[in-house]
Design an enzyme around this catalytic site. Sequence first.
Site, PDB file in Angstrom:
ATOM      1  N   ASP A   1       0.831  -1.319  -0.007  1.00  0.00           N
ATOM      2  CA  ASP A   1       0.068  -0.101  -0.031  1.00  0.00           C
ATOM      3  C   ASP A   1       0.941   1.294  -0.059  1.00  0.00           C
ATOM      4  O   ASP A   1       1.692   1.483   1.009  1.00  0.00           O
ATOM      5  CB  ASP A   1      -0.939  -0.144   1.285  1.00  0.00           C
ATOM      6  CG  ASP A   1      -1.881   1.099   1.422  1.00  0.00           C
ATOM      7  OD1 ASP A   1      -1.968   1.540   0.168  1.00  0.00           O
ATOM      8  OD2 ASP A   1      -2.211   1.418   2.394  1.00  0.00           O
ATOM      9  N   MET A   2       0.823   2.197  -0.986  1.00  0.00           N
ATOM     10  CA  MET A   2       1.738   3.178  -1.134  1.00  0.00           C
ATOM     11  C   MET A   2       1.330   4.186   0.131  1.00  0.00           C
ATOM     12  O   MET A   2       0.099   4.539   0.559  1.00  0.00           O
ATOM     13  CB  MET A   2       1.263   3.938  -2.606  1.00  0.00           C
ATOM     14  CG  MET A   2       1.692   3.196  -3.821  1.00  0.00           C
ATOM     15  SD  MET A   2       3.505   3.016  -3.646  1.00  0.00           S
ATOM     16  CE  MET A   2       4.030   4.381  -4.176  1.00  0.00           C
TER      17      MET A   2
ATOM     18  N   ASP B   1      -3.588   2.364  -5.535  1.00  0.00           N
ATOM     19  CA  ASP B   1      -2.256   2.156  -4.700  1.00  0.00           C
ATOM     20  C   ASP B   1      -2.241   0.990  -4.064  1.00  0.00           C
ATOM     21  O   ASP B   1      -1.350   0.898  -3.021  1.00  0.00           O
ATOM     22  CB  ASP B   1      -2.138   3.505  -4.093  1.00  0.00           C
ATOM     23  CG  ASP B   1      -2.891   3.492  -2.736  1.00  0.00           C
ATOM     24  OD1 ASP B   1      -3.944   3.264  -2.858  1.00  0.00           O
ATOM     25  OD2 ASP B   1      -2.146   4.363  -2.125  1.00  0.00           O
ATOM     26  N   GLU B   2      -2.928   0.108  -4.119  1.00  0.00           N
ATOM     27  CA  GLU B   2      -2.989  -1.033  -3.033  1.00  0.00           C
ATOM     28  C   GLU B   2      -3.113  -2.564  -3.782  1.00  0.00           C
ATOM     29  O   GLU B   2      -4.134  -2.653  -4.483  1.00  0.00           O
ATOM     30  CB  GLU B   2      -4.133  -0.579  -2.204  1.00  0.00           C
ATOM     31  CG  GLU B   2      -4.238  -1.122  -0.852  1.00  0.00           C
ATOM     32  CD  GLU B   2      -5.259  -0.928  -0.334  1.00  0.00           C
ATOM     33  OE1 GLU B   2      -5.988  -1.768   0.734  1.00  0.00           O
ATOM     34  OE2 GLU B   2      -6.031   0.092  -0.579  1.00  0.00           O
TER      35      GLU B   2
END
Length: 386
Positions: free
Chosen positions: A10-11, A104-105
């Site tokens: 996860d970003m 983003d995950e």
Amino acid sequence: MKNLQILHADMDAFFSSVEQRENPELKGKPVIVGGVSRRGVVATASYEARKFGVHSAMPVAQARKLCPQGIYLPSRHQLYQQVSREIFSILDKYTPLVEKLSIDEAFLDIKGCERLYGNPVKIAKLIKADVKQQTELTISIGLSINKFLAKLASDYDKPDGLTIVNANSVKSFLADLDIKKIWGVGDAFAAQLAQLNIFKVRDVWPYSQEELRNRFGKAGSKLFLLCRGIDQRQVSPGSEIKSVSHEETFAENLLDKDKLLAYLFKMSEKVSFRLHSNSLKGKTVFIKIRYADFSTLNRQISPADPVASAEKIYYLAKELLESNELFSHPVRLLGVGVANLTAQKQQQLNLFTKPDQNNKLDETIDELKRKYGFEKISRARKLYLD
Ligand SMILES: [Mg+2]
């Protein structure tokens, strides 16, 4: 499944971090990306902004009060999508089993990748280094024996974290976790659990699965398993987000149309927030309504232009409900969603950042908000995230 083979990546503060990378002058400063209008909500707040209490899904007006020195930026969806593609091409390199959860995950099943890249911890470290090197951004990783634990683990030590929960540490990892961190435990369920003095995961342990099932049905059974770190779900690659929706089951059946519309607006806001967080818009708005006798109806509409704003989603859903006269019987459940999703382009920003052109609609919404105090309610972050 007892091996460390599930990885959740996860970003960190994704949109804000991209903005800070693009403009180094923003590094170390409170950067807030999201709606810049009166009604906008924060899409992402940098860690510097979070120190002031600003978080995603918070109304921008409230964020400005908490952090007046913050740098407020409009979302640049195309840019974020481009960076997202780079990140996913890194993830895809390590295993074909990548399940995308959002922009983003992702979950990765890294079983069988060890011969190529080394043990699971080594793989996690390689991914972090790759992302850092290729994008100048940090990613947090959780590594565990299943999806549920991996996702909790990635959240445990943000930003730039790497948290490992192996079979032996499951119990100590879960014990003091807030019960609301458990999947399926929203505000309503948490309130019911509080009556049993259940606030943390460890408080669930004395109850048998039968007891919990008798009290809460399927949700109770699931709670029992998750609180013991048991989750059998597989990583399913290729699953893209197909629709975004939200529904509410009412404690008592509702016939009051104004109240139903107020709920509808609240849910439209949640749907809109999730669309914007993923840089998506949708070509179809749908509603679901269930009556006291459990009969259920679904209706949908596909407007000329794709939608993402809470106002437009609400307006179309309201049309569907009113034109079909669906509020004629007591309602047990109401849901609204958006499907046929496509990437949000730069121009669509206006739908989110500028007040709606339709003044009459604006007035209606403001009145609903006044009447039911939604400005206040909207400030609760979990409303958007549960
Ligand atoms: Mg993230």
